[in-house]
Design a protein around this motif. Structure first.
Motif, mmCIF file in Angstrom:
data_model
loop_
_atom_site.group_PDB
_atom_site.id
_atom_site.type_symbol
_atom_site.label_atom_id
_atom_site.label_comp_id
_atom_site.label_asym_id
_atom_site.label_seq_id
_atom_site.Cartn_x
_atom_site.Cartn_y
_atom_site.Cartn_z
ATOM 1 N N LEU A 1 48.204 -6.453 -34.999
ATOM 2 C CA LEU A 1 49.198 -5.494 -35.475
ATOM 3 C C LEU A 1 48.901 -4.083 -34.970
ATOM 4 O O LEU A 1 49.344 -3.103 -35.565
ATOM 5 C CB LEU A 1 49.240 -5.499 -37.011
ATOM 6 C CG LEU A 1 49.625 -6.815 -37.690
ATOM 7 C CD1 LEU A 1 49.518 -6.681 -39.204
ATOM 8 C CD2 LEU A 1 51.036 -7.237 -37.292
ATOM 9 N N VAL B 1 48.646 -3.393 -44.405
ATOM 10 C CA VAL B 1 47.600 -4.083 -43.633
ATOM 11 C C VAL B 1 46.454 -4.486 -44.554
ATOM 12 O O VAL B 1 45.917 -5.606 -44.452
ATOM 13 C CB VAL B 1 47.085 -3.196 -42.491
ATOM 14 C CG1 VAL B 1 45.894 -3.855 -41.795
ATOM 15 C CG2 VAL B 1 48.203 -2.917 -41.489
ATOM 16 N N SER C 1 44.286 -4.017 -36.358
ATOM 17 C CA SER C 1 45.307 -3.040 -36.740
ATOM 18 C C SER C 1 44.897 -1.643 -36.266
ATOM 19 O O SER C 1 43.791 -1.432 -35.802
ATOM 20 C CB SER C 1 45.504 -3.042 -38.249
ATOM 21 O OG SER C 1 44.315 -2.695 -38.910
#
Length: 632
Positions: free
Chosen positions: A607, A618, A632
């Motif tokens: 992500l 997240v 992330s």
């Protein structure tokens, strides 16, 4: 020895003439500097008794300890004791059966005894990197591993800014770890011949040696290794400015079991050293890599004549080797067992020499040419015809090779060629004229064409028709191809595509993914659409409805939204394991439920740079999908 055992600390000088102890001349002075300067009796009596023992006494005590466990405990007391223990060679340790039985009897009622191999087979591995690479750590390893099976593999990777490891640390390893079989030294400028000479003297079981960026190590060390380590099977030398012909000649003379040789960027290594080593170890040497050396055609002629056991050969950046050297190497007919050949920055590789290598290496299965600027279509096709066993062909930055040469190789390589890779070959461009009728290649399973900007729809369509059994296709970076060029390829692959990489193909649309899902849904396992900015949610809907065996999907930088992720999560038969959504700005926090559902099978989720997904979302995903690695 009883006098030492019963020593209370107040009669040090009285026992001096009665102790029957071994006092080797290399040990330090019996009295410390404080005693020599006239320390008072009061100060002497107030010191701990063990601290005033001469080094010779400590030496006798330590070498009489019954096992490696006790020596390890002693090493933990102080740095002085640790250094003293590292000065004791394993051969100097007393092996008293009576003493061992007494120790075992005294503790058998209190603890469970665990058998330990004091000789050590050398199965332990230790690696020291950067700041952790110090003499103190090496000393601790030398003492600590002796009672736990013995050190078999040691890797030391220093850096340009620290000088933690010196000859002292390597000498400690040599004395305490005679079972050492593999030694790697990287960027350790403070280690010189003294340390490696100790290794050669004590570690006769050494099988693998790597010396990379060690400017203080010279031929003297390599000669000692050759004379004392006959079991050496692998030697890797890189950027060692003091190692030259003499060291390699010694390796060839004494190391009759040498199987792997790699030499890179050693300016003192010339034809004399290479030819002597290769001719001496010709019967067992199977893998050779020569890179950035000042060798000439003579060395390649020796390889061609004496490389009878060679299976893998890498020749890279050899500026003094000409066409004659490669031609002689091929025509010498000595490389009958050669399976893999890689030539990089080979100015001497021409059409003539390439064909000679194809004829001389009858069992060659893998060929890689990098930056061979004089190889053209004619030489490539002639090589493909001559190398009857060729299965893998890789061309990188060979800019004189055109579309005609590639099509000729595919159609003229009989039924052996299984994999073709082209990387940054700028000479490949679509041809406006019609190509003659070519025979299809039913053996080719893998086609990889990466970052060849001139490769367009016409070339791709022709290759697609010639290769009906393709299973792996990598067209990354071909921004010139469109749906029109890739459709013939998809339709002609009768075996079913398994892995498809279309990253960087900017002009592909959803129609390509729809065709993939329709034609190859039963075989497709990996699909990479990274950077295909015209791919939308429609592609994810088609994937979710059809591709039940897909396990790895990358739609980074694509025009997908939350609706596409939702459609993907509702696919009942989909078992995705890796999903990459990097830089998909239209995917937001609303996709969290869908991602949770997909996370039941996911082990990897990317992500990164998804700016519409905040950190709290997240964090919740990380908590929920504890089995999944989330970037992330």
């Amino acid at each position: 020895m009883p006098a030492l055992v019963n020593y209370r600390g107040d009669d040090l000088f009285s026992i001096g003439s009665h102790v029957d102890a071994y006092c080797p001349p290399r040990k330090r002075a019996r009295l410390s500097a404080q005693f020599a300067s006239g320390e008072t009796e009061f100060e002497f009596e107030n010191q701990p008794s063990i601290d005033v023992l001469p080094d010779e006494c400590l030496y006798e005590i330590f070498r009489s300890l019954p096992s490696g466990k006790e020596r390890s405990f002693a090493a933990c007391v102080s740095k002085k004791w640790l250094m003293m223990l590292t000065s004791i060679r394993k051969a100097e340790i007393c092996k008293s059966e009576k003493l061992e039985k007494e120790v075992v009897a005294s503790v058998s009622d209190h603890v469970e005894m665990v058998s330990c191999d004091e000789d050590g087979d050398g199965y332990l591995t230790r690696c020291l990197d950067g700041k952790k690479a110090t003499d103190l750590r090496l000393a601790a390893i030398a003492v600590g591993t002796s009672g736990h099976g013995g050190l078999g593999k040691l890797s030391i990777r220093g850096n340009k800014y620290t000088h933690g490891v010196t000859n002292f640390g390597l000498s400690a390893i040599a004395r305490g770890c005679p079972s050492l079989k593999s030694l790697s030294l990287w960027n350790v400028s403070s280690v010189g011949d003294e340390g490696l000479l100790e290794i050669a003297k004590e570690c006769h079981l050494l099988e693998k040696l790597e010396l990379c960026h060690c400017p203080s190590i010279s031929n003297e060390s390599l000669i000692a290794i050759a004379e004392n380590c006959p079991n050496l099977t692998s030697l890797n030398i890189e950027s060692c400015s003091k190692i030259g012909n003499d060291g390699l000649q010694a390796i060839g003379k004494f190391c009759r079991k040498l199987q792997c040789l790699s030499i890179k960027d050693c300016p003192l290594v010339r034809d004399q050293g290479i030819s002597s080593l290769l001719s001496s170890a010709s019967s067992v040497l199977t893998r050779v890599k020569l890179q950035a050396l000042n060798i000439t055609d003579f060395s390649l002629a020796v390889i061609g004549h004496y490389g009878k056991a060679l299976t893998n050969l890498v020749l890279s950046d050899l500026p003094n080797v000409s066409e004659k050297g490669f031609w002689v190497m091929g025509n010498a007919q000595g490389l009958q067992k050669l399976v893999s050949l890689t030539i990089a920055s080979g100015g001497g590789v021409t059409d003539v020499s390439l064909e000679a290598m194809g004829k001389g290496c009858l069992n060659l299965k893998q060929m890689c040419l990098r930056k061979c600027c004089f190889v053209s279509d004619n030489g490539l096709v002639a090589f493909a015809k001559a190398a009857g066993s060729l299965e893998i062909l890789q061309l990188e930055e060979c800019n004189r090779v055109s579309q005609s040469g590639i099509l000729g190789v595919v159609s003229n390589s009989a039924s052996k060629l299984k994999s073709l890779t082209l990387v940054k070959c700028m000479g490949i461009k679509d041809m406006a004229t019609e190509m003659p009728m070519l025979s299809p290649n039913c053996s080719l399973r893998s086609l990889s064409i990466r970052n060849c900007p001139g490769f367009g729809n016409a070339s791709l369509a022709m290759l697609g028709k010639l290769c009906p059994q393709l299973q792996h296709v990598d067209l990354s970076g071909l921004y010139g191809i469109t749906d029109v060029g890739i459709f013939p390829l998809l339709e002609s692959c009768k075996a079913g595509l398994v892995k498809v990489n279309l990253s960087g193909c900017l002009n592909l649309t959803d129609e390509v993914v729809l065709a993939l899902a329709r034609l190859h849904s039963e075989t497709l396992e990996l699909l990479n659409l990274d950077g295909c900015r015209k791919i939308t949610d429609a592609s994810l809907v088609a994937i979710g409805n059809n591709c039940m065996f897909l396990s790895d999907l990358d739609v980074s930088k694509c025009a997908i939204t939350d609706m596409g992720i939702s459609a993907l999560s509702h696919a009942e038969q989909l078992n995705l394991q890796v999903l990459s959504l990097s830089s998909c700005s239209e995917v937001s926090n609303k996709s969290m439920p869908a991602l949770k559902k997909l996370g039941k099978t996911l082990v990897g989720l990317n992500l990164q740079n998804c700016n519409s997904i905040n950190s709290s979302t997240v964090a919740r995903l990380v908590e929920s999908l504890w089995r999944c690695d989330i970037l992330s």
